[in-house]
Enzyme design. Structure first.
Site, PDB file in Angstrom:
ATOM      1  N   ARG A 117       0.886  -1.173   0.000  1.00 48.27           N
ATOM      2  CA  ARG A 117       0.000   0.000   0.000  1.00 48.27           C
ATOM      3  C   ARG A 117       0.920   1.217   0.000  1.00 48.27           C
ATOM      4  O   ARG A 117       1.588   1.493   0.998  1.00 48.27           O
ATOM      5  CB  ARG A 117      -0.901  -0.026   1.235  1.00 48.27           C
ATOM      6  CG  ARG A 117      -1.680   1.257   1.426  1.00 48.27           C
ATOM      7  CD  ARG A 117      -2.761   1.147   2.469  1.00 48.27           C
ATOM      8  NE  ARG A 117      -3.897   0.408   1.973  1.00 48.27           N
ATOM      9  CZ  ARG A 117      -5.129   0.458   2.497  1.00 48.27           C
ATOM     10  NH1 ARG A 117      -5.369   1.227   3.532  1.00 48.27           N
ATOM     11  NH2 ARG A 117      -6.110  -0.254   1.983  1.00 48.27           N
ATOM     12  N   HIS A 144      -7.325   0.313  -6.418  1.00 41.85           N
ATOM     13  CA  HIS A 144      -7.501  -0.556  -5.245  1.00 41.85           C
ATOM     14  C   HIS A 144      -8.104  -1.882  -5.730  1.00 41.85           C
ATOM     15  O   HIS A 144      -9.265  -2.203  -5.455  1.00 41.85           O
ATOM     16  CB  HIS A 144      -8.416   0.137  -4.239  1.00 41.85           C
ATOM     17  CG  HIS A 144      -8.364  -0.431  -2.853  1.00 41.85           C
ATOM     18  ND1 HIS A 144      -7.564  -1.508  -2.504  1.00 41.85           N
ATOM     19  CD2 HIS A 144      -9.003  -0.066  -1.709  1.00 41.85           C
ATOM     20  CE1 HIS A 144      -7.732  -1.770  -1.220  1.00 41.85           C
ATOM     21  NE2 HIS A 144      -8.598  -0.914  -0.713  1.00 41.85           N
ATOM     22  N   GLN A 147      -9.905  -4.433  -3.338  1.00 44.11           N
ATOM     23  CA  GLN A 147     -11.251  -4.011  -2.978  1.00 44.11           C
ATOM     24  C   GLN A 147     -12.229  -4.381  -4.091  1.00 44.11           C
ATOM     25  O   GLN A 147     -13.345  -4.845  -3.843  1.00 44.11           O
ATOM     26  CB  GLN A 147     -11.264  -2.485  -2.749  1.00 44.11           C
ATOM     27  CG  GLN A 147     -12.620  -1.941  -2.350  1.00 44.11           C
ATOM     28  CD  GLN A 147     -13.023  -2.338  -0.942  1.00 44.11           C
ATOM     29  OE1 GLN A 147     -12.255  -2.175  -0.007  1.00 44.11           O
ATOM     30  NE2 GLN A 147     -14.226  -2.870  -0.777  1.00 44.11           N
ATOM     31  N   ASP A 239     -17.464   6.429  -2.010  1.00 40.99           N
ATOM     32  CA  ASP A 239     -16.242   6.342  -1.195  1.00 40.99           C
ATOM     33  C   ASP A 239     -15.941   7.767  -0.725  1.00 40.99           C
ATOM     34  O   ASP A 239     -16.526   8.741  -1.232  1.00 40.99           O
ATOM     35  CB  ASP A 239     -15.090   5.770  -2.046  1.00 40.99           C
ATOM     36  CG  ASP A 239     -13.786   5.622  -1.271  1.00 40.99           C
ATOM     37  OD1 ASP A 239     -13.832   5.590  -0.018  1.00 40.99           O
ATOM     38  OD2 ASP A 239     -12.705   5.549  -1.905  1.00 40.99           O
ATOM     39  N   CYS A 279     -16.658   1.177   0.414  1.00 44.47           N
ATOM     40  CA  CYS A 279     -15.518   0.321   0.753  1.00 44.47           C
ATOM     41  C   CYS A 279     -15.056   0.497   2.196  1.00 44.47           C
ATOM     42  O   CYS A 279     -14.337  -0.345   2.705  1.00 44.47           O
ATOM     43  CB  CYS A 279     -14.360   0.611  -0.197  1.00 44.47           C
ATOM     44  SG  CYS A 279     -13.814   2.330  -0.097  1.00 44.47           S
ATOM     45  N   ARG A 307     -13.565  -9.125   1.896  1.00 44.96           N
ATOM     46  CA  ARG A 307     -12.154  -8.822   1.629  1.00 44.96           C
ATOM     47  C   ARG A 307     -11.286 -10.038   1.928  1.00 44.96           C
ATOM     48  O   ARG A 307     -10.316 -10.318   1.231  1.00 44.96           O
ATOM     49  CB  ARG A 307     -11.694  -7.610   2.470  1.00 44.96           C
ATOM     50  CG  ARG A 307     -12.346  -6.274   2.087  1.00 44.96           C
ATOM     51  CD  ARG A 307     -11.926  -5.808   0.705  1.00 44.96           C
ATOM     52  NE  ARG A 307     -10.491  -5.782   0.563  1.00 44.96           N
ATOM     53  CZ  ARG A 307      -9.723  -4.749   0.892  1.00 44.96           C
ATOM     54  NH1 ARG A 307     -10.271  -3.644   1.356  1.00 44.96           N
ATOM     55  NH2 ARG A 307      -8.404  -4.791   0.730  1.00 44.96           N
TER      56      ARG A 307
HETATM   57  N1  NVA Z   1     -10.202   6.200  -1.545  1.00 40.62           N
HETATM   58  C1  NVA Z   1      -9.841   5.835  -0.195  1.00 40.62           C
HETATM   59  C2  NVA Z   1     -10.006   4.363   0.000  1.00 40.62           C
HETATM   60  C3  NVA Z   1      -9.664   3.852   1.351  1.00 40.62           C
HETATM   61  C4  NVA Z   1      -9.822   2.375   1.472  1.00 40.62           C
HETATM   62  C5  NVA Z   1      -8.415   6.263   0.078  1.00 40.62           C
HETATM   63  O1  NVA Z   1      -7.568   6.116  -0.803  1.00 40.62           O
HETATM   64  O2  NVA Z   1      -8.155   6.756   1.177  1.00 40.62           O
HETATM   65  N1   CP Z   2     -11.409  -0.566   2.321  1.00 41.80           N
HETATM   66  C1   CP Z   2     -10.132  -0.577   2.740  1.00 41.80           C
HETATM   67  O1   CP Z   2      -9.199  -0.801   1.973  1.00 41.80           O
HETATM   68  O2   CP Z   2      -9.987  -0.331   4.063  1.00 41.80           O
HETATM   69  P1   CP Z   2      -8.598  -0.113   4.820  1.00 41.80           P
HETATM   70  O3   CP Z   2      -8.069   1.223   4.369  1.00 41.80           O
HETATM   71  O4   CP Z   2      -8.964  -0.120   6.281  1.00 41.80           O
HETATM   72  O5   CP Z   2      -7.659  -1.214   4.465  1.00 41.80           O
END
Ligand code: NVA
Ligand code: CP
Length: 324
Positions: A117, A144, A147, A239, A279, A307
């Site tokens: 990540r 992502h 997801q 989201d 999500c 997930r």
């Molecule tokens: N779009 C959000 C998703 C988190 C799972 C982010 O990147 O923070």
């Molecule tokens: N939806 C998701 O990826 O959640 P986290 O940021 O908690 O991993």
């Protein structure tokens, strides 16, 4: 990274999963079948007959916080017989203490896969370029895909499939929206994406989704009007308006995205039994009305649960399951 179209899950073996586009339409279907099978097996027996990660380790390198991705990935690795190793990006010092490619090279000597990540998509790709083992995108600024696998599984369970279903994503055209668009169109669904012009999803990823739609009979519709997007939709998905790493823009985003909230009024425009997806984590009162989070129409808890099963299918496929 894979540029060639693939025709089976076997083609994903030993490869990176950096984008939802790395999964062919055929492989999307097979991945969902495997995820369903692994879910059933786990729920019935609390164990898996085959443990494809037995004796192997998977590194998680995370530059952002995480609840769902971290926990579901650690559990997925363990339940498939492997050992997860979690590394905080700040401790590793990606790009500061050591180049991403060098980190990938070193980790690849010990582990069988890396789930990363990273703030920037390029960092995940650099990590993958250096690593001799598969690298999985666990969220970047562009995509992502893990997801999206869980979301496609959730829609399949709730609606019997994605094909011909209308999924309306309303809000910021972000990482989650981009991967979801590729998943939905790969599976023959109709993806509507309603965003303000300045918050449109990346054009190159939308071009992939459009191509996928043409080959599967699905459709990609890029809109501005949330009501037009919601009308007759089977799913309303949203989201956060401010993704991780963009916190300095929060006030401006709240202004620019006002009007893109998923509300009971918007849901009333959708199909009679329409469902709501997010999500998580959510900002209730911003992109979604608080009442919708656990309303009967909500699939949000199921998405989070799935997930685990989705990530198992991905790791099992990349690391060893024979052609499904
Ligand atoms: N779009 C959000 C998703 C988190 C799972 C982010 O990147 O923070
Ligand atoms: N939806 C998701 O990826 O959640 P986290 O940021 O908690 O991993």
């Amino acid at each position: 990274m894979a540029a060639e179209p693939r025709t089976s899950l076997g083609d994903l073996r030993g490869r990176d999963l950096l984008s939802a586009a790395d999964i062919s339409p055929d492989a999307w279907r097979r991945l969902l079948e495997l995820a369903s099978a692994l879910k059933l097996e786990w729920q019935a027996a609390g164990r898996h007959d085959q443990e494809p990660l037995h004796g192997r380790a998977v590194a998680l390198v995370f530059e952002h916080p995480s609840l769902r991705t971290r926990v579901s990935t650690e559990l997925a690795v363990g339940q498939l017989g492997g050992q997860p190793v979690y590394l905080v990006g700040g401790d590793v010092g990606i790009g500061r203490r050591e180049a991403a490619g060098d980190i990938g090279r070193t980790l690849g000597a010990w582990v069988s896969a890396i789930v990363a990540r990273t703030l920037r998509d390029e960092t995940c790709r650099e990590l993958a370029a250096g690593a001799s083992v598969p690298v999985v995108n666990g969220l970047t600024d562009r995509e992502h895909p893990l997801q999206a696998v869980a979301d496609a599984l959730t829609v399949t369970e709730a609606l019997g499939g994605v094909e011909r279903r209308i999924i309306a994503f309303i809000g910021d055209g972000n990482n989650v929206a981009a991967s979801l668009a590729i998943a939905v169109t790969s599976l023959g669904g109709v993806m509507r994406l309603a965003t303000p012009a300045a918050y449109a999803a990346p054009a190159d990823l939308m071009a992939v989704a459009d191509d996928r739609a043409r080959s599967t009979g699905g459709r990609l519709e890029l809109l501005r009007d949330p009501i037009a997007a919601a009308r007759g939709a089977d799913v309303l998905y949203t989201d956060v308006w401010t993704s991780m790493g963009m916190e300095a823009q929060r006030d401006r985003r709240r202004t620019d995205l006002a009007g893109y909230t998923i509300s009971r009024a918007l849901l009333a425009q959708a199909a009679p039994d329409a469902r709501v997806m997010h999500c998580l984590p959510a900002h209730p009162g911003e992109e979604i009305e608080a009442e919708l989070l656990d309303a009967p129409a909500s699939l949000i808890a199921r998405q989070a649960e799935n997930r685990l099963h989705a990530t198992k299918a991905v790791l099992a496929t990349l690391l060893s399951y024979p052609d499904a």
